[in-house]
Scaffold this active site. Structure first.
Site, PDB file in Angstrom:
ATOM      1  N   ARG A 118       0.864  -1.167   0.074  1.00 31.26           N
ATOM      2  CA  ARG A 118       0.284  -0.038   0.199  1.00 31.26           C
ATOM      3  C   ARG A 118       0.764   1.439  -0.174  1.00 31.26           C
ATOM      4  O   ARG A 118       0.413   2.318  -0.580  1.00 31.26           O
ATOM      5  CB  ARG A 118      -1.101  -0.075   1.081  1.00 31.26           C
ATOM      6  CG  ARG A 118      -0.575   0.080   2.595  1.00 31.26           C
ATOM      7  CD  ARG A 118      -1.318  -0.826   3.354  1.00 31.26           C
ATOM      8  NE  ARG A 118      -0.950  -2.198   3.165  1.00 31.26           N
ATOM      9  CZ  ARG A 118      -1.967  -3.215   3.432  1.00 31.26           C
ATOM     10  NH1 ARG A 118      -3.225  -2.722   3.694  1.00 31.26           N
ATOM     11  NH2 ARG A 118      -1.797  -4.363   3.255  1.00 31.26           N
ATOM     12  N   THR A 119       2.102   1.259   0.463  1.00 29.29           N
ATOM     13  CA  THR A 119       2.605   2.511   0.773  1.00 29.29           C
ATOM     14  C   THR A 119       3.285   2.897  -0.643  1.00 29.29           C
ATOM     15  O   THR A 119       3.159   4.097  -1.265  1.00 29.29           O
ATOM     16  CB  THR A 119       3.742   2.427   1.734  1.00 29.29           C
ATOM     17  OG1 THR A 119       3.280   2.066   3.129  1.00 29.29           O
ATOM     18  CG2 THR A 119       4.630   3.961   1.771  1.00 29.29           C
TER      19      THR A 119
ATOM     20  N   LYS B 144      24.746  -2.111   3.395  1.00 26.11           N
ATOM     21  CA  LYS B 144      23.709  -1.143   3.132  1.00 26.11           C
ATOM     22  C   LYS B 144      23.894   0.284   2.759  1.00 26.11           C
ATOM     23  O   LYS B 144      23.374   0.839   1.853  1.00 26.11           O
ATOM     24  CB  LYS B 144      22.712  -1.026   4.366  1.00 26.11           C
ATOM     25  CG  LYS B 144      21.766  -2.268   4.339  1.00 26.11           C
ATOM     26  CD  LYS B 144      21.006  -2.532   5.838  1.00 26.11           C
ATOM     27  CE  LYS B 144      20.459  -3.456   5.574  1.00 26.11           C
ATOM     28  NZ  LYS B 144      19.995  -4.349   7.178  1.00 26.11           N
TER      29      LYS B 144
ATOM     30  N   ARG C  71      12.103   3.589   1.356  1.00 26.50           N
ATOM     31  CA  ARG C  71      11.669   2.650   2.210  1.00 26.50           C
ATOM     32  C   ARG C  71      12.976   1.847   2.263  1.00 26.50           C
ATOM     33  O   ARG C  71      13.552   1.124   1.216  1.00 26.50           O
ATOM     34  CB  ARG C  71      10.712   1.843   1.833  1.00 26.50           C
ATOM     35  CG  ARG C  71      10.390   0.614   2.717  1.00 26.50           C
ATOM     36  CD  ARG C  71       9.318  -0.025   2.962  1.00 26.50           C
ATOM     37  NE  ARG C  71       8.174   0.838   3.442  1.00 26.50           N
ATOM     38  CZ  ARG C  71       7.017   0.386   3.735  1.00 26.50           C
ATOM     39  NH1 ARG C  71       6.485  -0.993   3.551  1.00 26.50           N
ATOM     40  NH2 ARG C  71       6.003   1.309   4.385  1.00 26.50           N
TER      41      ARG C  71
ATOM     42  N   HIS D  75       7.938   5.964  10.335  1.00 27.23           N
ATOM     43  CA  HIS D  75       6.937   5.967   8.984  1.00 27.23           C
ATOM     44  C   HIS D  75       6.072   7.179   9.212  1.00 27.23           C
ATOM     45  O   HIS D  75       4.850   6.966   9.395  1.00 27.23           O
ATOM     46  CB  HIS D  75       6.252   4.803   9.094  1.00 27.23           C
ATOM     47  CG  HIS D  75       5.529   4.210   7.906  1.00 27.23           C
ATOM     48  ND1 HIS D  75       5.580   4.943   6.594  1.00 27.23           N
ATOM     49  CD2 HIS D  75       4.999   3.180   7.401  1.00 27.23           C
ATOM     50  CE1 HIS D  75       4.834   4.294   5.883  1.00 27.23           C
ATOM     51  NE2 HIS D  75       4.645   3.162   6.524  1.00 27.23           N
TER      52      HIS D  75
HETATM   53  C1  NCD Z   1       3.514  -0.799   7.839  1.00 29.99           C
HETATM   54  C2  NCD Z   1       5.276  -0.721   7.778  1.00 29.99           C
HETATM   55  O1  NCD Z   1       5.464  -1.149   6.729  1.00 29.99           O
HETATM   56  O2  NCD Z   1       5.859  -0.219   8.608  1.00 29.99           O
HETATM   57  N1  NCD Z   1       2.792  -1.091   6.867  1.00 29.99           N
HETATM   58  C3  NCD Z   1       2.416  -0.156   6.179  1.00 29.99           C
HETATM   59  O3  NCD Z   1       3.289   0.936   5.700  1.00 29.99           O
HETATM   60  N2  NCD Z   1       1.241   0.368   5.782  1.00 29.99           N
HETATM   61  C4  NCD Z   1       3.277  -1.758   8.920  1.00 29.99           C
HETATM   62  C5  NCD Z   1       3.684  -3.071   9.014  1.00 29.99           C
HETATM   63  O4  NCD Z   1       4.225  -3.642   7.953  1.00 29.99           O
HETATM   64  O5  NCD Z   1       2.983  -3.683   9.925  1.00 29.99           O
END
Ligand code: NCD
Length: 322
Positions: A54-55, A82, A104, A134
């Protein structure tokens, strides 16, 4: 705003300002053609070194709704150290001419390193750095809570006095950390509920109250309860006896959900482990904000991309609603 690296860089006024711009962006989503020309000619690169559904899609949708070009890089873990792999990849992508990098990465602090290293010139938006932060998730959570509480009268408001209880795997959760800091800047009262093994060392210095019994937390009837995913992929040891045991003690099962006041909002950042930290009864209920969180995420990311790419330079928001 040059970058968005941490919600700790946002004071109350800045945070409310982002939520208000996101309100305007949400209005655009309701139009027949849900698109603004604001970032025409700009390029946003999504650099995802960790898995995401989703992100990544949300940032992509947000950039496209502002008429930016989008390029996407997804990488699974690499054997290169990294720092080096981040530097090389970012410089390669930057050389193609990008205005913003949405990053990310599994290393906490990666976004700040990229923004402050001098490796690249682009704006950096943190889309999750290890277990650290986040920021856009916390912003969309605050937006979702504010919208449910105040509807169209949300603009200009913070979350003063709103009681938010965050439950579960706090230790591995960047979502929890960003929420703790942002919610407290917005005046909310935050309670954490978790087994002692899933609380970070140093939680005593956070602006929160800690409970160790989910039943007690449920019976307080908070205004919002946020269930966190059990982040099995980050767990290097046994933090609880079994999934069955975790669900029984720390899950928002049907019985606990049934004891919450009908207007207690239920949040989860996704992806959900149904039957583990959250039951289907809770996730699919009228009290659930889970799908609103996803929809609002696009508006928040539009606001953030606008602010880092157009806001600072004072570029007029062509076509932007008054
Ligand atoms: C979160 C993440 O990746 O930090 N998910 C997200 O961005 N919707 C939380 C998760 O992965 O549990």
């Amino acid at each position: 705003m040059r970058h968005l690296l941490s919600v700790r860089d946002l004071d109350r006024a800045a945070a409310v300002g982002i939520l208000d711009i996101a309100e305007d962006m949400a209005e655009v989503a309701g139009r027949a053609v849900p698109k603004l020309p604001t970032l025409r000619g700009r390029t946003v690169a999504n650099l995802f070194f960790e898995d995401s559904t989703r992100t990544r899609l949300s940032f992509e949708a947000a950039a496209k709704r502002l008429s930016a070009e989008v390029i996407t890089f997804s990488a699974k873990g690499s054997s290169v150290s990294k720092g080096e792999s981040l530097k090389d990849t970012a410089q390669t992508i930057a050389a193609m001419g990008v205005d913003a990098i949405v990053l990310r990465h599994s290393a906490s602090g990666a976004a700040r390193v990229l923004a402050e290293s001098g490796w690249i010139d682009a704006a950096v938006v943190n889309a999750g750095d290890g277990t650290h932060e986040h920021p856009t998730q916390a912003l969309l959570d605050a937006f979702s809570i504010r919208a449910r509480l105040h509807g169209p009268g949300s603009r200009g408001r913070d979350l003063h006095g709103v009681r938010v209880t965050i439950v579960g795997d706090i230790l591995h959760s960047r979502v929890a950390r960003s929420n703790v800091w942002l919610l407290s800047s917005l005046g909310a009262r935050v309670t954490l509920v978790a087994p002692a093994t899933l609380l970070p060392v140093g939680v005593g210095a956070w602006p929160v109250r800690v409970l160790h019994d989910l039943d007690d937390a449920v019976d307080e009837g908070p205004d919002a309860i946020m269930m966190l995913r059990v982040q099995a992929e980050r767990m290097t040891a046994a933090y609880f006896p079994s999934e069955r045991e975790y669900g029984r003690v720390w899950g928002l099962d049907g019985a606990r959900f049934g004891r919450l006041p009908a207007d207690t909002m239920v949040l989860h950042p996704g992806p959900m482990n149904r039957g583990l930290e959250i039951s289907t009864a809770a996730a699919d209920s009228a009290a659930s904000l889970v799908l609103s969180q996803v929809a609002n995420g696009v508006s928040i990311r539009m606001a953030v991309l606008y602010l880092v790419l157009a806001g600072a330079s004072g570029t007029a928001m062509d076509g932007f609603p008054a």
